[in-house]
Design a protein around this motif. Sequence first.
Motif, PDB file in Angstrom:
ATOM      1  N   ALA A  65       0.817  -1.217   0.000  1.00  0.00           N
ATOM      2  CA  ALA A  65       0.000   0.000   0.000  1.00  0.00           C
ATOM      3  C   ALA A  65       0.849   1.264   0.000  1.00  0.00           C
ATOM      4  O   ALA A  65       0.443   2.294  -0.550  1.00  0.00           O
ATOM      5  N   VAL A  66       2.004   1.199   0.650  1.00  0.00           N
ATOM      6  CA  VAL A  66       2.897   2.353   0.719  1.00  0.00           C
ATOM      7  C   VAL A  66       4.315   1.884   0.440  1.00  0.00           C
ATOM      8  O   VAL A  66       4.598   0.686   0.459  1.00  0.00           O
ATOM      9  N   GLU A  67       5.195   2.851   0.192  1.00  0.00           N
ATOM     10  CA  GLU A  67       6.608   2.540   0.008  1.00  0.00           C
ATOM     11  C   GLU A  67       7.435   3.480   0.871  1.00  0.00           C
ATOM     12  O   GLU A  67       7.046   4.632   1.099  1.00  0.00           O
ATOM     13  N   VAL A  68       8.537   2.972   1.379  1.00  0.00           N
ATOM     14  CA  VAL A  68       9.388   3.744   2.272  1.00  0.00           C
ATOM     15  C   VAL A  68      10.161   4.795   1.484  1.00  0.00           C
ATOM     16  O   VAL A  68      10.752   4.496   0.448  1.00  0.00           O
ATOM     17  N   VAL A  69      10.152   6.024   2.000  1.00  0.00           N
ATOM     18  CA  VAL A  69      10.959   7.112   1.447  1.00  0.00           C
ATOM     19  C   VAL A  69      12.007   7.455   2.504  1.00  0.00           C
ATOM     20  O   VAL A  69      11.662   8.046   3.537  1.00  0.00           O
ATOM     21  N   PRO A  70      13.272   7.087   2.309  1.00  0.00           N
ATOM     22  CA  PRO A  70      14.295   7.297   3.343  1.00  0.00           C
ATOM     23  C   PRO A  70      14.329   8.738   3.844  1.00  0.00           C
ATOM     24  O   PRO A  70      14.277   9.687   3.065  1.00  0.00           O
ATOM     25  N   ASN A  71      14.394   8.887   5.148  1.00  0.00           N
ATOM     26  CA  ASN A  71      14.517  10.176   5.831  1.00  0.00           C
ATOM     27  C   ASN A  71      13.305  11.084   5.661  1.00  0.00           C
ATOM     28  O   ASN A  71      13.365  12.256   6.048  1.00  0.00           O
ATOM     29  N   ARG A  72      12.235  10.559   5.103  1.00  0.00           N
ATOM     30  CA  ARG A  72      11.045  11.385   4.938  1.00  0.00           C
ATOM     31  C   ARG A  72       9.791  10.715   5.479  1.00  0.00           C
ATOM     32  O   ARG A  72       8.999  11.333   6.163  1.00  0.00           O
ATOM     33  N   GLY A  73       9.587   9.467   5.182  1.00  0.00           N
ATOM     34  CA  GLY A  73       8.380   8.797   5.659  1.00  0.00           C
ATOM     35  C   GLY A  73       7.927   7.713   4.716  1.00  0.00           C
ATOM     36  O   GLY A  73       8.730   6.894   4.257  1.00  0.00           O
TER      37      GLY A  73
END
Length: 298
Positions: free
Chosen positions: A149-157
Amino acid sequence: MKQGTQGTAGTGTTGPVRVPPQVRAADADRGRNTAPGTGAARGEHAPAPLGLPEPQVERTRAADAVPKARGGRPPAEQPLPAPPAGHRARPVVQRASVRGQILDALRTALVTGELTPGEVYSAPVLGERFGVSATPVREAMQQLALEGAVEVVPNRGFRVVERGARELAELAEVRALIEVPVMLRLARTVPAERWAELRPVAEATVRAASTGCRATYAESDRTFHRAVLTLAGNEQLVQVADDLHRRAQWPLTGGPAARGRADLVADAAEHTALLDALITGDLDVVRTLVGEHFTGTS
């Protein structure tokens, strides 16, 4: 029941997602180590409020109040004093319970479109909306990442995945390959009285559809499918089919207007029609209904 396209938030919802703020003090204190607005300075996206209550966290310093013995070890645990007469004990909420509540609320926000595809949401900012620390939000988001459903964005969320009509069609095809043969086999082997036991489940989808709330109906729809597939006696099948079904309910990016109450009611009517055919053993009708369901032609 059918695999129609779904758009972003709007038509059909009855109200915002609400989760009672229940959090342990230690989690709350650890989650508030930044001043308001700090997340925006780091480039994190501050989501629009999900209609959640303002944080109401009872702050304590129980951990700090426990004296440490020499060597850094805490002293032997002392029994808690008995509560005064007439005192009503507060229920103890485990962190796993909080994480589960947050996960349910985030899944609902995905279905209703309150979490916008393509947008990035940070765990600390979402935690402020829920009135909890960032920890259970981050854990819930990591579960949603495993579900796609979502994907990790490093240092952001976490960024909500953008989905198109092609992905929805692929999900429908995979579901058809799994569920249609099983349903047809069950139609030939399960006795009528077992199908009749599912009548309350089918009727529950009709009531859920009448509310016009997509999130309420989505859960009821999955419950009906799980009840049918459970008769196959294959738990792995049920889990895989349920995961595919949940993913098929997320809104499309730039899709048409959200399905309204009339669409949900029509979907729910398919459940009762299918159950009627299963009870009477009308295999031709069963084959037609499940075929139209997964091809999206009804």
